[in-house]
Design an enzyme around this catalytic site. Structure first.
Site, PDB file in Angstrom:
ATOM      1  N   LYS A 149      -1.002  10.319   6.591  1.00  0.00           N
ATOM      2  CA  LYS A 149      -1.484   9.428   5.518  1.00  0.00           C
ATOM      3  C   LYS A 149      -2.996   9.257   5.653  1.00  0.00           C
ATOM      4  CE  LYS A 149      -1.183   4.659   3.743  1.00  0.00           C
ATOM      5  NZ  LYS A 149      -0.447   3.387   3.741  1.00  0.00           N
ATOM      6  N   ASP A 152      -7.479   0.752   1.897  1.00  0.00           N
ATOM      7  CA  ASP A 152      -6.335   0.279   1.126  1.00  0.00           C
ATOM      8  C   ASP A 152      -6.494  -1.212   0.843  1.00  0.00           C
ATOM      9  OD1 ASP A 152      -3.918  -0.305  -0.022  1.00  0.00           O
ATOM     10  OD2 ASP A 152      -2.752  -0.139   1.846  1.00  0.00           O
ATOM     11  N   LYS A 173      -4.216  -7.241  -1.563  1.00  0.00           N
ATOM     12  CA  LYS A 173      -3.855  -7.827  -0.266  1.00  0.00           C
ATOM     13  C   LYS A 173      -4.543  -9.179  -0.091  1.00  0.00           C
ATOM     14  CE  LYS A 173      -3.168  -3.516   2.323  1.00  0.00           C
ATOM     15  NZ  LYS A 173      -1.753  -3.746   2.673  1.00  0.00           N
ATOM     16  N   ASP A 199      -6.346   2.814   7.549  1.00  0.00           N
ATOM     17  CA  ASP A 199      -5.145   3.312   6.875  1.00  0.00           C
ATOM     18  C   ASP A 199      -5.147   4.845   6.784  1.00  0.00           C
ATOM     19  OD1 ASP A 199      -2.690   2.555   5.896  1.00  0.00           O
ATOM     20  OD2 ASP A 199      -3.363   2.274   3.838  1.00  0.00           O
ATOM     21  N   ASP A 220       0.373  -1.693  -3.803  1.00  0.00           N
ATOM     22  CA  ASP A 220       0.060  -1.680  -2.368  1.00  0.00           C
ATOM     23  C   ASP A 220       1.012  -0.765  -1.596  1.00  0.00           C
ATOM     24  OD1 ASP A 220      -1.289  -2.314  -0.091  1.00  0.00           O
ATOM     25  OD2 ASP A 220      -0.379  -4.293   0.187  1.00  0.00           O
ATOM     26  N   GLU A 235       1.253   2.313  -1.719  1.00  0.00           N
ATOM     27  CA  GLU A 235       0.597   3.523  -2.209  1.00  0.00           C
ATOM     28  C   GLU A 235       0.784   4.726  -1.284  1.00  0.00           C
ATOM     29  OE1 GLU A 235      -0.859   1.369  -0.310  1.00  0.00           O
ATOM     30  OE2 GLU A 235      -1.722   2.736   1.134  1.00  0.00           O
ATOM     31  N   ARG A 239       3.310   5.965   0.306  1.00  0.00           N
ATOM     32  CA  ARG A 239       4.469   6.819   0.022  1.00  0.00           C
ATOM     33  C   ARG A 239       4.228   7.701  -1.206  1.00  0.00           C
ATOM     34  NH1 ARG A 239       8.218   1.658  -0.382  1.00  0.00           N
ATOM     35  NH2 ARG A 239       6.577   1.012   1.038  1.00  0.00           N
TER      36      ARG A 239
HETATM   37  N1  BES Z   1      -1.297   0.308   4.672  1.00  0.00           N
HETATM   38  C1  BES Z   1      -0.296  -0.618   4.415  1.00  0.00           C
HETATM   39  C2  BES Z   1       0.576  -0.904   5.610  1.00  0.00           C
HETATM   40  C3  BES Z   1      -0.073  -1.584   6.788  1.00  0.00           C
HETATM   41  C4  BES Z   1      -0.046  -2.951   6.885  1.00  0.00           C
HETATM   42  C5  BES Z   1      -0.642  -0.845   7.784  1.00  0.00           C
HETATM   43  C6  BES Z   1      -0.626  -3.573   7.979  1.00  0.00           C
HETATM   44  C7  BES Z   1      -1.220  -1.461   8.871  1.00  0.00           C
HETATM   45  C8  BES Z   1      -1.212  -2.824   8.972  1.00  0.00           C
HETATM   46  C9  BES Z   1       0.605  -0.138   3.278  1.00  0.00           C
HETATM   47  O1  BES Z   1       0.009   0.633   2.315  1.00  0.00           O
HETATM   48  C10 BES Z   1       1.149  -1.347   2.611  1.00  0.00           C
HETATM   49  O2  BES Z   1       0.383  -2.088   2.066  1.00  0.00           O
HETATM   50  N2  BES Z   1       2.456  -1.531   2.680  1.00  0.00           N
HETATM   51  C11 BES Z   1       3.076  -2.669   2.103  1.00  0.00           C
HETATM   52  C12 BES Z   1       4.383  -2.213   1.531  1.00  0.00           C
HETATM   53  C13 BES Z   1       4.994  -3.207   0.583  1.00  0.00           C
HETATM   54  C14 BES Z   1       4.133  -3.450  -0.617  1.00  0.00           C
HETATM   55  C15 BES Z   1       6.351  -2.681   0.159  1.00  0.00           C
HETATM   56  C16 BES Z   1       3.276  -3.703   3.187  1.00  0.00           C
HETATM   57  O3  BES Z   1       3.480  -3.361   4.361  1.00  0.00           O
HETATM   58  O4  BES Z   1       3.190  -4.899   2.893  1.00  0.00           O
HETATM   59 ZN    ZN Z   2      -1.705   1.708   2.937  1.00  0.00          ZN
HETATM   60 ZN    ZN Z   3      -0.910  -0.544   0.760  1.00  0.00          ZN
END
Ligand code: BES
Ligand code: ZN
Ligand code: ZN
Length: 467
Positions: free
Chosen positions: A236, A241, A248, A259, A318, A320, A322
């Protein structure tokens, strides 16, 4: 810092290793795991002594040794000397080669600092040369060379991960990948937006459409294994992000420059394999972009047709990672024709809610592949824990108006179920490194000054021994 596997006549400090209860100086030093005891020499020309405890002789593992050597190196930072000699090693139950490798990994992976943005660039470390005596194997310098290449690849990855979003965006990540490829000896091609459009990677493009920093598709190849099948790696590569319109919180935003850790690790694996001239065939793909907001950004509710032809309803911008991985996985399987694939991604914050920074969740659709991976992870001391890819979770990502939606409950698992749609029967491993790529609190002693590098050594060894 320089490391040598030889004796040195005039060290300022000599380190002696002891197992528990081998040396008892009135209970001040009992040889307990990681225990360090410094005895200054009062005579000029006579070196100081540092006792270094390795713990119970019967219980020592390459993992405990790796961690304790990291502690030892940090102790060196406190000592104001240039030359240190590590002496008299009793390998105990570990094989000499295994002992040496773990020891060097602990030392070399700890030898890292990110000083780029400090006005005072003087190194904190005072020790310049570390000599390690007592190893009699013929290939000891080959092992030193191999570990040095892996450690410097991981340190490059750490540099990229530490780099802020204003200085590391898709184009810059691609540029660094090209530099590393040229220096390490693997092939690389960087595709720009137009070419990515032609490939039909719409899910990937959608994530990066709200910024002037255009996406890049980085395609890497290392081909030194004759006619064996290619294994595929996908990382990834979100250089930033923000969450997009599903923005966020300010807490969540702070570390999203990292990220792209999966991408940095994939590049590090390629570099390690190429520099060590491993007899393997590997292809790797990074779909790098940034998820930020402008009028052109994708919005919650949007629907896109991915490269594979499946339609996706985006309920949360968020989620994104996947979307980028869906196209990257399809591309590496369909266009690059790899026979197996491993992806690593900082995908879900929930991975950390479950395991903290101790275990990386691992998913696989293939038992043999999974078993081999876990066997290797035991040797490298990186911790993974298997999560279910149970078909009953497929209904969680059903969408009312598209083939699937991009968020659901059971977040870490359903993210993985989403990716599974794009690999079909290709043996596949997915590693969610959201909470382990960088660690709070630090689990591996050697990762205290930067990203952990988790997955790099395991995947390097796995590919090197043949999967
Ligand atoms: N990059 C984040 C995941 C992440 C969170 C990595 C904290 C490192 C530390 C990812 O893109 C994300 O935002 N995932 C969301 C998924 C949700 C919207 C289903 C998450 O983890 O909240
Ligand atoms: Zn991310
Ligand atoms: Zn994200």
């Amino acid at each position: 810092m320089n490391f040598y596997l030889e004796n040195f006549e005039k060290p300022e400090v000599i380190v002696y290793t002891y197992y528990e209860n081998e040396k008892n100086i009135k209970e001040l030093f009992e040889g307990k795991e990681g225990q360090l005891f410094f005895i200054p020499s009062l005579e000029e020309n006579k070196p100081h002594t540092l006792y270094f405890g390795l713990g119970d002789k019967e219980k020592i593992t390459n993992n405990s040794l790796r961690n304790n050597c990291a502690k030892l190196l940090k102790k060196f930072d406190e000592l104001n000397f240039e030359n240190i000699l590590i002496e008299k090693i009793d390998f105990s139950k570990l094989e000499e080669q295994v002992f040496l490798k773990a020891m060097l990994e602990g030392l070399l992976l700890t030898d890292y600092e990110f000083k780029k943005y400090k006005s005072d660039k003087k190194e904190d470390k005072k020790v310049k040369n570390v000599y390690i005596n007592g190893f009699n194997i013929n290939n000891k310098n080959d092992i030193l060379n191999e570990v040095s290449n892996i450690a410097s690849a991981i340190n490059n990855a750490r540099d990229m991960i530490a780099e802020p979003t204003n200085n590391l965006y898709p184009e810059e990540l691609a540029k660094r990948a090209v530099e590393i490829a040229n220096e390490s000896g693997f092939k690389i091609e960087v595709l720009e937006e137009e070419q990515i459009k032609e490939l039909g990677m719409n899910a990937f493009l959608m994530v990066g459409q709200g910024t002037n920093h255009k996406p890049r598709l980085i395609v890497m190849e290392y081909n030194n294994g004759g006619d064996i099948d290619f294994i595929g790696l996908v990382g990834k590569g979100l250089t930033c992000d923000t969450g997009g319109y599903s923005i966020k919180s300010h807490e969540g935003l702070k570390y999203m420059k990292a990220d792209m850790s999966g991408a940095a690790y994939v590049i590090a694996i390629m570099s390690s394999l190429a520099k060590n001239k491993c007899k393997v065939n590997v292809k790797a793909v990074v779909a790098t972009c940034e998820n930020v907001i402008d009028g052109n950004s994708y919005k919650p509710g949007d629907i896109i047709t991915s490269m594979k032809g499946k339609t996706i309803e985006v309920l949360n911008t968020d989620a994104e990672g996947r979307l980028t991985l869906a196209d990257a996985l399809h591309y590496i399987i369909d266009k690059q024709k790899v026979s197996k694939v491993i992806d690593m991604a900082t995908l879900t914050g929930l991975a950390g809610s479950t395991f903290g920074s101790l275990f990386t969740p691992i998913f696989s659709n293939n038992e043999e592949f999974y078993e081999k991976f876990m066997e290797t992870a035991k040797e490298t001391g990186e911790d993974f824990w298997r999560m279910p890819l149970d078909e009953r979770y497929r209904s969680y990502i059903d969408s009312d108006i598209a083939d699937m939606k991009n968020t659901a409950s059971a977040g870490t698992i359903t993210a993985s179920m989403f990716l599974k749609e794009f690999v079909d029967d290709t043996p596949w491993i997915h590693l969610d490194i959201a909470a382990t790529a960088s660690q709070w609190p630090v689990v591996y002693e050697y990762s205290s000054k930067g990203a952990s590098g988790v997955t790099v050594r395991t995947i390097y060894e796995l590919i090197n021994k043949g999967v």
